[in-house]
Design a protein around this motif. Structure first.
Motif, PDB file in Angstrom:
ATOM      1  N   SER A 616       3.933 -59.165 -46.036  1.00  0.00           N
ATOM      2  CA  SER A 616       3.791 -58.328 -44.953  1.00  0.00           C
ATOM      3  C   SER A 616       3.072 -58.868 -43.571  1.00  0.00           C
ATOM      4  O   SER A 616       2.162 -59.592 -43.827  1.00  0.00           O
ATOM      5  CB  SER A 616       3.093 -56.935 -45.206  1.00  0.00           C
ATOM      6  OG  SER A 616       2.050 -56.956 -45.677  1.00  0.00           O
ATOM      7  N   THR A 618       1.352 -57.265 -39.907  1.00  0.00           N
ATOM      8  CA  THR A 618       0.852 -56.136 -39.315  1.00  0.00           C
ATOM      9  C   THR A 618       0.555 -56.361 -37.708  1.00  0.00           C
ATOM     10  O   THR A 618      -0.311 -57.385 -37.693  1.00  0.00           O
ATOM     11  CB  THR A 618      -0.102 -55.446 -40.053  1.00  0.00           C
ATOM     12  OG1 THR A 618       0.272 -55.040 -41.470  1.00  0.00           O
ATOM     13  CG2 THR A 618      -0.695 -53.920 -39.638  1.00  0.00           C
ATOM     14  N   LEU A 630      12.330 -51.695 -32.203  1.00  0.00           N
ATOM     15  CA  LEU A 630      11.767 -53.178 -32.494  1.00  0.00           C
ATOM     16  C   LEU A 630      12.816 -54.168 -32.294  1.00  0.00           C
ATOM     17  O   LEU A 630      13.852 -53.939 -32.547  1.00  0.00           O
ATOM     18  CB  LEU A 630      11.259 -53.290 -34.148  1.00  0.00           C
ATOM     19  CG  LEU A 630      10.388 -52.250 -34.495  1.00  0.00           C
ATOM     20  CD1 LEU A 630       9.952 -52.459 -35.960  1.00  0.00           C
ATOM     21  CD2 LEU A 630       9.240 -52.046 -33.478  1.00  0.00           C
ATOM     22  N   THR A 648      11.253 -53.874 -44.606  1.00  0.00           N
ATOM     23  CA  THR A 648      11.020 -52.585 -44.435  1.00  0.00           C
ATOM     24  C   THR A 648      10.093 -52.372 -43.410  1.00  0.00           C
ATOM     25  O   THR A 648       8.936 -53.157 -43.175  1.00  0.00           O
ATOM     26  CB  THR A 648      10.341 -52.080 -45.955  1.00  0.00           C
ATOM     27  OG1 THR A 648      11.203 -52.463 -46.806  1.00  0.00           O
ATOM     28  CG2 THR A 648       9.814 -50.809 -45.840  1.00  0.00           C
ATOM     29  N   VAL A 649      10.264 -51.399 -42.392  1.00  0.00           N
ATOM     30  CA  VAL A 649       9.232 -51.066 -41.466  1.00  0.00           C
ATOM     31  C   VAL A 649       8.103 -49.980 -41.875  1.00  0.00           C
ATOM     32  O   VAL A 649       9.004 -48.936 -42.397  1.00  0.00           O
ATOM     33  CB  VAL A 649      10.177 -50.556 -40.217  1.00  0.00           C
ATOM     34  CG1 VAL A 649       9.094 -50.363 -38.970  1.00  0.00           C
ATOM     35  CG2 VAL A 649      10.952 -51.594 -39.842  1.00  0.00           C
ATOM     36  N   THR A 660       6.636 -45.313 -45.089  1.00  0.00           N
ATOM     37  CA  THR A 660       7.893 -45.905 -44.628  1.00  0.00           C
ATOM     38  C   THR A 660       8.282 -45.236 -43.352  1.00  0.00           C
ATOM     39  O   THR A 660       8.676 -44.134 -43.232  1.00  0.00           O
ATOM     40  CB  THR A 660       8.848 -46.018 -45.676  1.00  0.00           C
ATOM     41  OG1 THR A 660       8.436 -46.479 -46.774  1.00  0.00           O
ATOM     42  CG2 THR A 660      10.130 -46.721 -45.119  1.00  0.00           C
ATOM     43  N   LEU A 681      14.172 -47.036 -34.454  1.00  0.00           N
ATOM     44  CA  LEU A 681      12.968 -46.212 -35.413  1.00  0.00           C
ATOM     45  C   LEU A 681      13.399 -44.748 -35.009  1.00  0.00           C
ATOM     46  O   LEU A 681      13.961 -44.374 -34.077  1.00  0.00           O
ATOM     47  CB  LEU A 681      11.644 -46.404 -34.666  1.00  0.00           C
ATOM     48  CG  LEU A 681      10.929 -47.546 -35.513  1.00  0.00           C
ATOM     49  CD1 LEU A 681      11.650 -48.828 -35.263  1.00  0.00           C
ATOM     50  CD2 LEU A 681       9.462 -47.845 -35.099  1.00  0.00           C
ATOM     51  N   LEU A 690       1.802 -51.119 -36.882  1.00  0.00           N
ATOM     52  CA  LEU A 690       2.955 -51.359 -37.339  1.00  0.00           C
ATOM     53  C   LEU A 690       3.263 -52.491 -38.374  1.00  0.00           C
ATOM     54  O   LEU A 690       2.505 -53.618 -37.948  1.00  0.00           O
ATOM     55  CB  LEU A 690       3.874 -51.745 -35.890  1.00  0.00           C
ATOM     56  CG  LEU A 690       5.341 -52.486 -36.327  1.00  0.00           C
ATOM     57  CD1 LEU A 690       6.415 -51.450 -36.878  1.00  0.00           C
ATOM     58  CD2 LEU A 690       6.031 -53.023 -35.137  1.00  0.00           C
ATOM     59  N   LEU A 692       5.655 -54.898 -40.890  1.00  0.00           N
ATOM     60  CA  LEU A 692       6.945 -55.431 -41.360  1.00  0.00           C
ATOM     61  C   LEU A 692       6.573 -56.111 -42.867  1.00  0.00           C
ATOM     62  O   LEU A 692       6.105 -56.910 -42.796  1.00  0.00           O
ATOM     63  CB  LEU A 692       7.528 -56.307 -40.213  1.00  0.00           C
ATOM     64  CG  LEU A 692       7.681 -55.915 -38.885  1.00  0.00           C
ATOM     65  CD1 LEU A 692       8.391 -56.875 -38.118  1.00  0.00           C
ATOM     66  CD2 LEU A 692       8.741 -54.628 -38.913  1.00  0.00           C
ATOM     67  N   ALA A 710       7.571 -54.412 -29.710  1.00  0.00           N
ATOM     68  CA  ALA A 710       8.039 -52.851 -29.740  1.00  0.00           C
ATOM     69  C   ALA A 710       8.080 -51.997 -28.579  1.00  0.00           C
ATOM     70  O   ALA A 710       7.380 -52.271 -27.689  1.00  0.00           O
ATOM     71  CB  ALA A 710       6.577 -52.169 -30.475  1.00  0.00           C
TER      72      ALA A 710
END
Length: 714
Positions: A616, A618, A630, A648-649, A660, A681, A690, A692, A710
């Motif tokens: 991930s 961030t 995004l 996955t966001v 999620t 989103l 945020l 991912l 973003a």
């Protein structure tokens, strides 16, 4: 619990520190009371306030002063019983003159001489410096006693004079000669100041080994420095009575110590700063177990430039005025040194500094000092060292290139010994401290922690701090050399911040700090500016230890600097909220760090640890936003083959609990279409953090993004 820190009161133009319960008042115990000219009655013109480098008002106490042309006057109400006054003033470059002095309407026979001789210093070799050091100090025994409520006025005669502040003092009578001491006059010294007394001082010192050298009231001229000073006391009749005129008093590389220097003045003739010249009151070593007290030091390059063995030295109850460089510098190897209860005004560099060059300064402290108007650096600077303390100091009106207090790993030269052990910064009050740095083109905070040349790994405890009227930020965390070294292990506890111009916390380095019981009122722009530089260097984490109030907002746009008092603007709906923001990841490969995905350069990229899905990435947007879109990018080069990443966001408001936002889905990146994927989103999304999460990548066994953008717009 509420913060505990020294409050600051300004009454009738006098700046004083008021001790709160359970904590000592900040600053020195001074024998005089200062009154600002702008609070006095005047027929002149008030100038300021101004914080602009190179202006006269920016160097004034309180950033204001009173300009007098011929016949104009400023009249002070005396705040205490006094028989003497010291005046901080400025005259135009190249000019000299006098001020007439009036007591309760009667003009004195004595006048106060004023001159630009010691002012207007140029240091073109220092990046960012402009001509500075506009003010000077002049003192006068009034020849009579005045009481609180009496009037003392100063009137310009021919030369224009800008009056800044007046210090009123009850000067004690000259003390008598100690029994058994050796008088310099008995060895031929000339108390009229006409003859050269150098050899007489040397002879008296040689005769008094283990005893006291007495400097009777008078003016003494020395034409060269003294050396071989050890196991002796040099004592005067008081700093208003016994005056030594020399720009180089003691110059020696070593001493066996036990030197006591006390109760006289050393006034030099330094009119420019030449760093290769030892134009200092003390240059080198006094040796172990020595002390300096009750001195008036003026018109020197540096008060004390201390090298070699000065173990357990005590420097206390001195006045250091109008130096073209530092007031005092512990230049490595200081062990157990205590610098306390001193007054410093109008330094041309750091007022008090520890610089751990060649060997570390250890277990040494600056305590209960009052510092005003350093005009080309910091009030107090700690450059490296081990187990250092900065306690209960009152620092005001720093100018260019300076904070009130700097805790720094800026080395200047090698070998340098970075900060280590525990650095204690406790009970300090900072007033109008912090300045614009012209080299960085952005401001320096009132208190700065700076990983300039290396990471800060020491434990830095900043406690019970009061920051009042900072023109910019209160606390700054920065890697001033531009390399992005981290600032770690910092705790800020029990701080009171009032009327800061921009933000409470200015975070520009990767790292972390914990804040608790930090309260702020009248914040100019936002609570926090959190924009590490370089953007790819990593995030700065602010941990909330509880009890904080008044500074929860975050500056919204890392592409601009907050200006004093402007408030936090609404974000541009078309702006990329992620660019330049702190980014972290579960892992990264080699140089492909998380910040590469928010640096605005689509050719650089983050790559996670390989063969370790899921991974991930961030980013902290700095505040909660209704993000709607995004844009995910990989480098546009055709060398990057097409690939699909499963993403996955997730979002969070506090950086701890994530939910999620958009479920796991495949997103195609193809160089033929710009290697870009867009993710919509939902309208319910509102997030500050945020994340991912990448669980698969058909082109490489790792998560990869060159830019994550973003936007508020769909």
């Amino acid at each position: 619990m509420p913060a505990i820190g020294a409050a600051v009161a300004v009454a009738a133009g006098m700046l004083v520190a008021v001790a709160p319960a359970a904590h000592a008042a900040a600053g020195a115990s001074l024998p005089f009371t200062s009154v600002e000219a702008e609070s006095a009655t005047t027929t002149g013109t008030r100038i300021g306030p101004d914080h602009t480098q190179g202006t006269l008002a920016s160097e004034a106490s309180g950033r204001q002063a009173v300009r007098l042309t011929a016949g104009r006057r400023v009249e002070f109400t005396v705040p205490r019983a006094a028989n003497a006054v010291n005046v901080a003033y400025s005259v135009p470059d190249g000019q000299s003159g006098t001020l007439d002095v009036y007591v309760n309407g009667t003009r004195l026979t004595e006048t106060l001489a004023v001159t630009s001789k010691y002012s207007y210093i140029d240091t073109s070799w220092i990046p960012g410096a402009k001509q500075h050091h506009f003010f000077d100090n002049a003192r006068l025994l009034l020849g009579q006693n005045v009481q609180a409520g009496d009037k003392v006025a100063f009137q310009a005669t021919g030369t224009q004079v800008t009056v800044d502040v007046a210090d009123f003092e009850q000067v004690d009578a000259a003390t008598g000669q100690p029994a058994g001491s050796v008088s310099v006059v008995s060895k031929g010294a000339d108390p009229s100041g006409n003859g050269d007394s150098t050899q007489a001082f040397r002879d008296a010192i040689a005769a008094a080994q283990g005893g006291v050298v007495w400097i009777p009231p008078g003016d003494y001229r020395l034409t060269s420095s003294l050396s071989g000073i050890q196991n002796v006391t040099l004592q005067g009749a008081g700093s208003w009575h016994s005056v030594v005129h020399t720009s180089r008093f003691i110059d020696q590389s070593s001493s066996s110590g036990n030197v006591r220097i006390k109760d006289f003045a050393v006034i030099g003739e330094v009119t420019e700063r030449v760093d290769s010249n030892p134009d200092n009151f003390v240059n080198g070593s006094l040796g172990p177990r020595s002390s300096v007290s009750g001195m008036w030091l003026q018109h020197l390059k540096v008060g004390l430039w201390l090298m070699g063995n000065n173990d357990n030295l005590v420097v206390e109850n001195n006045r250091i005025l109008d130096t073209t460089a530092d007031g005092l510098n512990l230049n490595g190897n200081a062990r157990g040194v205590r610098v306390r209860d001193n007054f410093l005004r109008n330094q041309g560099d750091d007022a008090l500094a520890m610089w751990s060059l060649y060997s570390p300064d250890t277990n040494s402290s600056f305590e209960n000092n009052t510092i005003s108007q350093p005009n080309l650096a910091n009030g107090i600077a700690i450059y490296g060292g081990t187990d250092i303390a900065v306690r209960n100091n009152l620092i005001s009106d720093t100018n260019a290139l300076g904070s009130g207090i700097a805790i720094s790993n800026q080395k200047f030269l090698d070998p340098f010994f970075p900060l280590a052990g525990t650095i204690t910064v406790d009970g300090n009050t900072l007033v109008r401290a912090g300045a614009m740095n012209p080299n960085w083109n952005h401001p320096m905070g009132a208190l700065r922690v700076d990983s300039y040349d290396s990471a800060i790994n020491a434990t830095v405890n900043i406690t019970d701090t009061t920051v009042t009227d900072s023109p910019y930020s209160a606390f700054e965390f920065v890697s001033g050399g531009g390399q992005g070294y981290p600032v770690r292990n910092v705790t800020v506890a029990g701080a009171t911040v009032r009327n800061t111009g921009t933000v409470v916390v200015q975070a520009e380095a990767q790292g972390a700090a914990t804040f608790r019981d930090v309260t702020a009122t009248d914040v100019g722009a936002a609570g926090v500016y959190n924009c590490p530089y370089p953007a790819s260097s990593g995030a700065f984490a602010l941990s909330d230890g509880g009890g904080n109030s008044g500074w929860s907002s975050t500056w919204s746009d890392c592409s601009t600097w907050p200006q004093p008092g402007q408030g936090n603007p609404e974000p541009d709906p078309n702006r990329n909220l992620a660019q330049g923001r702190p980014a972290t990841a579960t892992g990264s490969q080699d140089v492909y760090t998380p910040g590469k995905a928010v640096d605005g350069d689509a050719s650089s990229y983050w790559e996670s640890a390989n063969n370790a899905f899921p991974q991930s990435w961030t980013v902290d947007l700095g505040a909660s936003y209704a993000v709607r879109r995004l844009v995910l990018k990989l480098p546009p080069s055709t060398a990057w083959g097409a690939r699909t990443q499963t993403i996955t966001v997730l979002g969070s408001s506090d950086g701890s609990t994530y939910s999620t936002v958009v479920g796991s889905a495949d997103h195609r990146f193809d160089p033929a279409t710009g290697n870009t994927a867009t993710v919509a989103l939902p309208a319910s999304a509102n997030l500050r953090y945020l994340r991912l999460s990448v669980s698969a990548n058909t082109g490489w066994p790792a998560g990869q993004f060159s830019e994550v953008e973003a936007y508020l717009t769909p």
